[in-house]
Design a protein around this motif. Structure first.
Motif, PDB file in Angstrom:
ATOM      1  N   UNK A   1     -76.742  88.042 -38.426  1.00  0.00           N
ATOM      2  CA  UNK A   1     -76.103  86.958 -38.849  1.00  0.00           C
ATOM      3  C   UNK A   1     -74.792  87.497 -39.920  1.00  0.00           C
ATOM      4  N   UNK A   2     -74.425  88.874 -39.571  1.00  0.00           N
ATOM      5  CA  UNK A   2     -73.341  89.227 -40.110  1.00  0.00           C
ATOM      6  C   UNK A   2     -73.613  89.857 -41.846  1.00  0.00           C
ATOM      7  N   UNK A   3     -74.979  89.767 -42.081  1.00  0.00           N
ATOM      8  CA  UNK A   3     -75.198  89.844 -43.441  1.00  0.00           C
ATOM      9  C   UNK A   3     -75.587  88.428 -44.272  1.00  0.00           C
ATOM     10  N   UNK A   4     -75.223  87.410 -43.693  1.00  0.00           N
ATOM     11  CA  UNK A   4     -75.523  86.382 -44.433  1.00  0.00           C
ATOM     12  C   UNK A   4     -76.931  85.970 -44.192  1.00  0.00           C
ATOM     13  N   UNK A   5     -77.580  85.045 -45.017  1.00  0.00           N
ATOM     14  CA  UNK A   5     -78.915  84.815 -45.234  1.00  0.00           C
ATOM     15  C   UNK A   5     -79.379  84.147 -43.887  1.00  0.00           C
TER      16      UNK A   5
ATOM     17  N   UNK B   1     -73.684  80.418 -34.093  1.00  0.00           N
ATOM     18  CA  UNK B   1     -72.095  80.447 -33.825  1.00  0.00           C
ATOM     19  C   UNK B   1     -71.224  79.414 -34.687  1.00  0.00           C
ATOM     20  N   UNK B   2     -71.843  78.184 -34.991  1.00  0.00           N
ATOM     21  CA  UNK B   2     -71.239  77.128 -35.728  1.00  0.00           C
ATOM     22  C   UNK B   2     -71.157  77.703 -37.180  1.00  0.00           C
ATOM     23  N   UNK B   3     -72.404  78.326 -37.855  1.00  0.00           N
ATOM     24  CA  UNK B   3     -72.522  78.714 -39.059  1.00  0.00           C
ATOM     25  C   UNK B   3     -71.305  79.847 -39.378  1.00  0.00           C
ATOM     26  N   UNK B   4     -71.267  80.823 -38.327  1.00  0.00           N
ATOM     27  CA  UNK B   4     -70.254  81.672 -38.493  1.00  0.00           C
ATOM     28  C   UNK B   4     -68.692  81.365 -38.655  1.00  0.00           C
ATOM     29  N   UNK B   5     -68.580  80.343 -37.987  1.00  0.00           N
ATOM     30  CA  UNK B   5     -67.000  79.928 -38.238  1.00  0.00           C
ATOM     31  C   UNK B   5     -66.882  78.954 -39.561  1.00  0.00           C
ATOM     32  N   UNK B   6     -68.136  78.747 -40.378  1.00  0.00           N
ATOM     33  CA  UNK B   6     -67.604  78.234 -41.639  1.00  0.00           C
ATOM     34  C   UNK B   6     -66.989  78.731 -42.618  1.00  0.00           C
ATOM     35  N   UNK B   7     -66.195  78.196 -43.362  1.00  0.00           N
ATOM     36  CA  UNK B   7     -65.203  79.072 -44.265  1.00  0.00           C
ATOM     37  C   UNK B   7     -66.297  79.550 -45.462  1.00  0.00           C
TER      38      UNK B   7
ATOM     39  N   UNK C   1     -76.433  76.746 -42.846  1.00  0.00           N
ATOM     40  CA  UNK C   1     -75.436  77.083 -43.826  1.00  0.00           C
ATOM     41  C   UNK C   1     -75.134  78.613 -44.306  1.00  0.00           C
ATOM     42  N   UNK C   2     -73.881  78.818 -44.742  1.00  0.00           N
ATOM     43  CA  UNK C   2     -73.601  80.244 -44.676  1.00  0.00           C
ATOM     44  C   UNK C   2     -73.911  80.636 -46.276  1.00  0.00           C
ATOM     45  N   UNK C   3     -74.750  81.614 -46.465  1.00  0.00           N
ATOM     46  CA  UNK C   3     -75.214  81.650 -47.851  1.00  0.00           C
ATOM     47  C   UNK C   3     -75.629  83.198 -48.145  1.00  0.00           C
ATOM     48  N   UNK C   4     -74.795  83.508 -49.288  1.00  0.00           N
ATOM     49  CA  UNK C   4     -75.046  84.881 -49.784  1.00  0.00           C
ATOM     50  C   UNK C   4     -76.347  85.388 -49.948  1.00  0.00           C
ATOM     51  N   UNK C   5     -76.536  86.800 -49.980  1.00  0.00           N
ATOM     52  CA  UNK C   5     -77.960  87.222 -50.135  1.00  0.00           C
ATOM     53  C   UNK C   5     -78.042  88.199 -51.089  1.00  0.00           C
ATOM     54  N   UNK C   6     -79.339  88.362 -51.446  1.00  0.00           N
ATOM     55  CA  UNK C   6     -79.717  89.396 -52.325  1.00  0.00           C
ATOM     56  C   UNK C   6     -80.233  90.631 -51.409  1.00  0.00           C
TER      57      UNK C   6
END
Length: 160
Positions: free
Chosen positions: A93-97, A152-158, A105-110
């Motif tokens: 997931x390209x490093x997203x949560x 695929x949809x989450x990836x496109x989120x801003x 949701x596109x969420x940052x990670x630890x």
């Protein structure tokens, strides 16, 4: 008491939303603690997630770029191993949560919150109120299916 619970719920929801812009540090390096503020020395070697009991910080002078992300390595050997098969080591997931993707949701990670499953690296968000890795482990097959379906949809989120 109800007001306190409502505030805590709002704080937990806000924390879950995270700051997706924090996936890379100011120099474009991935797998960093407090990503946007981190120096390159605060970033982890992606190969170490697979070879060590816990991730090892990279040496900022040993680096490689793949796509829009730069990675740092603890050794030249790890860098060579990574460059021979980068997709093996790059987080899913390209490093997203992963849990965030399962929930759309596109969420940052630890980067210290992770799990390697079937040779793939999954990263998670964690704060005082929300530990997405623990939630993931309780229902991994179902959440992984949802995350892959939603990605695929989450990836496109801003990025927020």
């Amino acid at each position: 008491m109800k007001k306190l619970l409502a505030v805590l719920g709002l704080v937990g929801f806000t924390a879950l939303a995270g700051n997706p812009g924090d996936r890379l540090n100011k120099n474009g390096v991935a797998l960093c603690e407090e990503s946007s503020k981190a120096n390159d020395a605060d970033c982890f070697d992606p190969v170490s997630y697979f070879k060590s009991p816990k991730p090892v910080k990279g040496n900022s002078s040993i680096r490689a770029q793949v796509g829009s992300s730069t990675y740092v390595f603890s050794s030249e050997d790890n860098k060579k191993e990574f460059l021979a098969a980068p997709t093996k080591y790059i987080p899913q997931f390209e490093g997203w949560c992963a849990y965030g993707s399962a929930n759309g949701k596109k969420i940052s990670v630890n980067p210290l919150q992770y799990k390697v499953t079937d040779g793939k690296l999954y990263l998670f968000y964690k704060d005082f109120f929300n530990d997405t890795r623990s939630k993931w482990v309780k229902d991994e097959p179902n959440l992984l299916s949802k995350a892959n379906q939603n990605w695929p949809k989450v990836r496109l989120q801003d990025e927020e």
